[in-house]
Write a protein that holds these residues in place. Sequence first.
Motif, short mmCIF file in Angstrom:
data_model
loop_
_atom_site.label_atom_id
_atom_site.label_comp_id
_atom_site.label_asym_id
_atom_site.label_seq_id
_atom_site.Cartn_x
_atom_site.Cartn_y
_atom_site.Cartn_z
N LEU A 1 0.76 -1.33 0.03
CA LEU A 1 -0.42 0.06 0.07
C LEU A 1 0.66 1.64 0.34
O LEU A 1 0.02 2.25 -0.86
CB LEU A 1 -0.84 -0.04 1.41
CG LEU A 1 -2.66 -0.95 1.24
CD1 LEU A 1 -2.46 -1.30 2.20
CD2 LEU A 1 -2.86 -0.90 -0.28
N LEU A 2 2.34 1.15 0.17
CA LEU A 2 2.74 2.51 1.10
C LEU A 2 3.25 2.15 -0.11
O LEU A 2 3.61 3.67 -1.29
CB LEU A 2 3.97 1.75 1.66
CG LEU A 2 3.59 2.57 3.33
CD1 LEU A 2 4.56 2.07 4.42
CD2 LEU A 2 2.78 3.58 3.53
N ARG A 3 3.76 1.38 -1.15
CA ARG A 3 4.47 1.71 -2.45
C ARG A 3 3.60 2.20 -3.36
O ARG A 3 4.76 2.75 -4.92
CB ARG A 3 4.77 0.27 -3.03
CG ARG A 3 6.71 -0.05 -2.36
CD ARG A 3 7.36 -1.15 -2.55
NE ARG A 3 8.06 -1.40 -1.71
CZ ARG A 3 8.86 -1.84 -1.13
NH1 ARG A 3 7.74 -3.23 -0.57
NH2 ARG A 3 9.20 -2.57 -0.37
N GLU A 4 2.06 1.87 -3.44
CA GLU A 4 1.61 2.34 -4.52
C GLU A 4 0.85 4.10 -4.58
O GLU A 4 0.10 4.34 -4.59
CB GLU A 4 0.21 1.07 -4.50
CG GLU A 4 0.42 -0.16 -4.58
CD GLU A 4 0.00 -1.16 -4.90
OE1 GLU A 4 -1.48 -0.62 -3.78
OE2 GLU A 4 -0.39 -2.61 -4.62
N GLY A 5 1.06 4.24 -2.97
CA GLY A 5 0.63 5.59 -2.83
C GLY A 5 -0.49 5.80 -2.14
O GLY A 5 -1.15 6.57 -1.52
#
Length: 451
Positions: free
Chosen positions: A295-299
Amino acid sequence: MNDSPDSEQVTNSDSLTMRLRDPLLFLFGVESSIRRVLRCRLSLLLAFALVATAAMAREYDAVSWMHAPQDLLGPFAASLVICTVLFFTVQICLAVTGVKRDPQSDRIRDYRVFLIGYWMTAPLAWLYAIPIETMADEVVSLRFNLTLLSIVSIWRVLLFSRVVAIQFGLRWWVPLFWILVPCMVIAFFALVSAQLSMVSLMGGIRLTQTQQILVNYQSTVAGGCFYGIIPVLLVALVAIGTSSNPKHRFEEIGRGNVSMPKSVWLWPTVSGALLLFAATLFQPNLIRSTEVDSLLREGAIEEAIATMQAAGEDAYPVVWDPPPKHPDRGDGFPEISLIADAIQATNAERWIVDRLMVQADEIAMRQEGWYQGTGSLEYLRERLQFEDEETLDGMLVPFQKLRELEVGDQKTRQHREELIEIIEEAREAVIQAKEAKASEGSTEDEDVAEN
């Protein structure tokens, strides 16, 4: 040295049947057990199963098997590559000695027995299954794991050297140095290519305490390999010369005629079952942390924070460093300023702030194109004045937000205040230089008009 050259001639039923305790005694270098294991054809399947349990021991509390099943296959690929390199090294050294080999031997059989011996050392990795992270803090856990890594590595090299000595009828110390040469070369280049070490040595990065311990360990091992390779190589050449004398050679391991009772399969079965049970305790937390990482890498930062708050701190691994990491491979997303905005918008709990903002200052500077780190404030004061106003403005944005969130301990916050002051001074100097240049240009225009 082998116990006795006549040990191959023993024909009682006990010598022709592998015992339940032989895989364990193998790990302690007992020659009779090593001989029985190497002479059993089914040992290759047994060793393969033990390598699988070793992979489970390494990864059951470190990697989500659901998201990264390939990590369980890594040890097989690595072991085949390293074993093949070591086998060819030993074969070359044996060929250089000029001593005639057993006429019944062939390369394929030699490699199979060699691989059995290498894989049968895999259970030493069971020691890595100790969940020290749940018993101590991060620093103590890292020191314990590095100490354990050193012990297992030395133990495995010494054990495998004895196994090779028994297989080819050599003195115990001869294959030790033949094996050490490629091992030291592989270890040196692996450590030098480690990204954390390279960035830390080349830049002024402020490392965390655990990163500093890891870098010091890597540097010590790499230095030992670099300065020790010549002496080890010289002793390896001496070992070749010594082994050229037939009087210093013993009888090689005989052909496989040892049976394996079903009870021996208790080793991979029981260990595998225990590790699977342990995985049920750790894998749920690892799965949740991997999902938050995605989720973090996807923004989707707010969604990630909401997920963390809903599950609670205990629902995630004790040792977990969510992205962005420093140094991080790839693009290094998400941006620190966006994480700060999401933390404020969701009113995130303190433990989430501490998790997401590890080395936030370093990452923020890196995301703005500054790769020299923030360790030396004097260096920053000298170099930042050459940056443009837009870049300096971009640096100030995340730092102002980190200041508001009070990210880090007192020492980190104090360092951040000094860093902000330097950036502001550099920005002011850039603006003054721009104004002075504009003023000079205006004066030149007026002079031209008057003339």
